[in-house]
Scaffold this active site. Structure first.
Site, PDB file in Angstrom:
ATOM      1  N   VAL A   1       0.841  -1.194   0.000  1.00 35.11           N
ATOM      2  CA  VAL A   1       0.000   0.000   0.000  1.00 35.11           C
ATOM      3  C   VAL A   1       0.876   1.243   0.000  1.00 35.11           C
ATOM      4  O   VAL A   1       1.904   1.298   0.684  1.00 35.11           O
ATOM      5  CB  VAL A   1      -0.932   0.022   1.236  1.00 35.11           C
ATOM      6  CG1 VAL A   1      -1.818   1.260   1.222  1.00 35.11           C
ATOM      7  CG2 VAL A   1      -1.788  -1.248   1.296  1.00 35.11           C
ATOM      8  N   LYS A   2       0.447   2.233  -0.773  1.00 34.60           N
ATOM      9  CA  LYS A   2       1.134   3.528  -0.804  1.00 34.60           C
ATOM     10  C   LYS A   2       0.242   4.561  -0.139  1.00 34.60           C
ATOM     11  O   LYS A   2      -0.944   4.670  -0.462  1.00 34.60           O
ATOM     12  CB  LYS A   2       1.431   3.924  -2.252  1.00 34.60           C
ATOM     13  CG  LYS A   2       2.020   5.323  -2.433  1.00 34.60           C
ATOM     14  CD  LYS A   2       2.270   5.593  -3.913  1.00 34.60           C
ATOM     15  CE  LYS A   2       2.659   7.034  -4.183  1.00 34.60           C
ATOM     16  NZ  LYS A   2       2.914   7.288  -5.618  1.00 34.60           N
ATOM     17  N   THR A   3       0.804   5.314   0.788  1.00 37.52           N
ATOM     18  CA  THR A   3       0.011   6.308   1.489  1.00 37.52           C
ATOM     19  C   THR A   3       0.890   7.507   1.832  1.00 37.52           C
ATOM     20  O   THR A   3       2.045   7.589   1.399  1.00 37.52           O
ATOM     21  CB  THR A   3      -0.625   5.712   2.753  1.00 37.52           C
ATOM     22  OG1 THR A   3      -1.649   6.588   3.229  1.00 37.52           O
ATOM     23  CG2 THR A   3       0.401   5.473   3.848  1.00 37.52           C
TER      24      THR A   3
END
Length: 309
Positions: free
Chosen positions: A202-204
């Site tokens: 996941v990219k956040t």
């Protein structure tokens, strides 16, 4: 339907991992098929378990971006310094040589431009195309709290199913609307949902307060987005804090290719992510590299930065 009347604030995020990971270098992914783990190892270095991704897929919704007017001039000199490249299939075919050693993370969603509602995305890449291009992973926006939240979650779930069958991991990219509160509570929600539904990483965004709870509560690796262009010292401080608080890497775009010295900047970022440099040490490295490249190598520097950037 779950009872929503007694939703208690989560609070127990401490302690080391209690689950076996099969000796794999990425949390939560030791049980994946060999092909999936092989592709993830093209993105995350096995010796550190971390990655420096270079993002330049901005054109898929906003057209030519400052610093990306000419991908052949701005990106090609930087590509060898990245562990992975996040880009569109068009940019891959037109710009990146097949000899490129970096992992390829292909943008798989799109549709609206900056002139429309950005959350109104669809899948724009078939799994056959991803296999044909030997993608290491597929990236898709997930708009938790956005107008088209359900569609984006369904798009991601469809892509996860297709990727699982082909051994290609999916990167869920949390997209935050202008009106949304960017705090740890929101990002715990926006990262946990994609992980629960099968995204392999996941990219956040990094937040100053409570980011360690975001990484702790997500059962798969989290990488941080570089976000808007800020001074190099500030960008390196964010990278250092994120890694120190559990992030498995960074996916920077504008803070690298819009830097005054892009090659020096990506080198400094690598030092933070892989070599344990502090932000101050990495910034000194950046200044030294930028200064040494600005004298006889000024022509090279100008090639990295189109006029007017």
């Amino acid at each position: 339907m779950p009872d929503l009347d007694d939703l208690r604030e989560a609070s127990d995020f401490t302690g080391s991992s209690a689950g076996a990971n099969g000796g794999f270098h990425l949390k939560g992914l030791g049980g994946q098929d060999w092909g999936m783990r092989s592709r993830l190892s093209r993105i995350f270095r096995p010796d550190t378990g971390k990655t420096v991704m270079l993002a330049f897929d901005h054109g898929y919704f906003q057209g030519p971006t400052s610093g990306l007017e000419r991908l052949d001039r701005s990106i090609l000199p930087l590509a060898p310094s990245a562990d992975a490249l996040m880009l569109t299939r068009g940019a891959l075919r037109t710009t990146i040589p097949a000899s490129n050693p970096a992992g390829i993370v292909l943008r798989a969603s799109g549709g609206p431009s900056v002139l429309k509602e950005l959350s109104d995305e669809q899948l724009t890449l078939s799994i056959d195309e991803a296999v044909r291009l030997d993608a290491s992973a597929l990236a898709i926006q997930v708009f938790i709290g956005g107008e088209h939240e359900t569609r984006s979650v369904a798009n991601m779930s469809t892509l996860v199913d297709q990727g699982q069958a082909a051994g290609i991991p999916v990167l869920a990219v949390t997209a935050v609307g202008r009106e949304m509160v960017r705090d740890a509570r929101y990002f715990r929600l926006a990262t946990r949902i994609p992980a629960e539904l099968g995204a392999q990483f996941v990219k956040t965004y990094f937040v100053e307060e409570g980011f360690e709870t975001v990484t702790a509560s997500c059962p798969v690796p989290i990488i941080i987005a570089g976000g808007k262009k800020v001074p190099e010292k500030e960008a390196l401080e964010v990278a250092y804090k994120a890694i120190d608080q559990g992030a498995a890497g960074v996916d920077m775009g504008r803070n690298i290719f819009q830097s005054e010295s892009p090659l020096a900047m990506i080198t400094a970022v690598r030092s933070v992510v892989h070599d344990g440099f502090t932000a101050a040490e990495a910034y000194e490295q950046f200044l030294d590299l930028a200064a040494s490249s600005s004298a006889p190598a000024s022509a090279s520097a100008s090639a990295l930065e189109p006029a007017g950037v």
